[in-house]
Design a protein around this motif. Structure first.
Motif, PDB file in Angstrom:
ATOM      1  N   GLU A   1       3.497  -9.046  -1.673  1.00 54.67           N
ATOM      2  CA  GLU A   1       2.716 -10.193  -1.216  1.00 54.67           C
ATOM      3  C   GLU A   1       1.585  -9.716  -0.311  1.00 54.67           C
ATOM      4  N   THR A   2       0.559 -10.550  -0.210  1.00 51.91           N
ATOM      5  CA  THR A   2      -0.484 -10.290   0.780  1.00 51.91           C
ATOM      6  C   THR A   2      -0.102 -11.073   2.036  1.00 51.91           C
TER       7      THR A   2
ATOM      8  N   ASP B   1      -7.062 -11.107   4.479  1.00 55.32           N
ATOM      9  CA  ASP B   1      -5.706 -10.713   4.097  1.00 55.32           C
ATOM     10  C   ASP B   1      -5.506  -9.208   4.232  1.00 55.32           C
TER      11      ASP B   1
ATOM     12  N   ASP C   1     -10.008 -10.150  -2.631  1.00 53.71           N
ATOM     13  CA  ASP C   1      -9.984 -10.266  -4.095  1.00 53.71           C
ATOM     14  C   ASP C   1      -8.881  -9.426  -4.734  1.00 53.71           C
ATOM     15  N   VAL C   2      -7.689  -9.473  -4.166  1.00 53.22           N
ATOM     16  CA  VAL C   2      -6.538  -8.788  -4.748  1.00 53.22           C
ATOM     17  C   VAL C   2      -5.542  -9.841  -5.210  1.00 53.22           C
ATOM     18  N   GLU C   3      -5.136  -9.724  -6.456  1.00 55.36           N
ATOM     19  CA  GLU C   3      -4.154 -10.626  -7.028  1.00 55.36           C
ATOM     20  C   GLU C   3      -2.856  -9.838  -7.234  1.00 55.36           C
TER      21      GLU C   3
ATOM     22  N   VAL D   1       0.290  -9.114  -9.218  1.00 58.05           N
ATOM     23  CA  VAL D   1       0.699  -9.358 -10.603  1.00 58.05           C
ATOM     24  C   VAL D   1       2.001  -8.617 -10.896  1.00 58.05           C
TER      25      VAL D   1
ATOM     26  N   ASN E   1       5.942  -5.282  -8.512  1.00 60.76           N
ATOM     27  CA  ASN E   1       4.613  -5.862  -8.657  1.00 60.76           C
ATOM     28  C   ASN E   1       3.521  -4.823  -8.488  1.00 60.76           C
TER      29      ASN E   1
ATOM     30  N   GLY F   1      -1.031  -4.582  -7.622  1.00 63.80           N
ATOM     31  CA  GLY F   1      -2.220  -5.261  -7.131  1.00 63.80           C
ATOM     32  C   GLY F   1      -3.340  -5.151  -8.140  1.00 63.80           C
ATOM     33  N   LYS F   2      -3.918  -6.289  -8.514  1.00 61.57           N
ATOM     34  CA  LYS F   2      -5.069  -6.295  -9.406  1.00 61.57           C
ATOM     35  C   LYS F   2      -6.298  -6.562  -8.548  1.00 61.57           C
TER      36      LYS F   2
ATOM     37  N   ASN G   1     -10.017  -7.290  -7.910  1.00 65.04           N
ATOM     38  CA  ASN G   1     -11.053  -7.981  -8.655  1.00 65.04           C
ATOM     39  C   ASN G   1     -12.435  -7.873  -8.008  1.00 65.04           C
TER      40      ASN G   1
END
Length: 108
Positions: A41-42, A73, A91-93, A95, A102, A104-105, A107
């Motif tokens: 998680e962030t 974040d 801008d990290v999702e 996934v 998990n 980190g994507k 972006n």
């Protein structure tokens, strides 16, 4: 002030030197990862202090400017360098499908 750790070098014995440490001054175990991000998680940037990162108004800022972007974040570091190497991000999702859990994507 707030204490972040201690380092004690006790040379009172002629036979041995005793070294104890904890917190941010804990001696490093170089056999363990220095940086380890689990991407579960962030976290809000002001959730815990990143030593050395602050604004003129706060030790726990809600945002910090980096390379012309406002970052709100961070991803916590679980390696032995600890929270002073938490990673402020934008801008990290998070996934599913990483090598171990998990990922980190990024972006940006």
């Amino acid at each position: 002030y707030e204490v972040f750790g201690s380092l004690i070098i006790d040379k009172s014995s002629q036979d041995e030197t005793k070294i104890t440490s904890d917190g941010e001054l804990k001696l490093l175990d170089i056999g363990k990862p220095l940086l380890r991000f689990d991407f579960e998680e962030t976290h809000s940037l002001n959730e815990r202090q990143i030593l050395g990162m602050f604004t003129s108004k706060s030790l726990l800022p809600e945002k910090i400017a980096m390379h012309g972007r406002d970052l709100y974040d961070c991803i916590h570091n679980h390696g032995i360098f600890g929270q002073q190497y938490d990673a402020p991000v934008a801008d990290v999702e998070i996934v599913e499908g990483g090598i171990k859990g998990n990922a980190g994507k990024f972006n940006g």
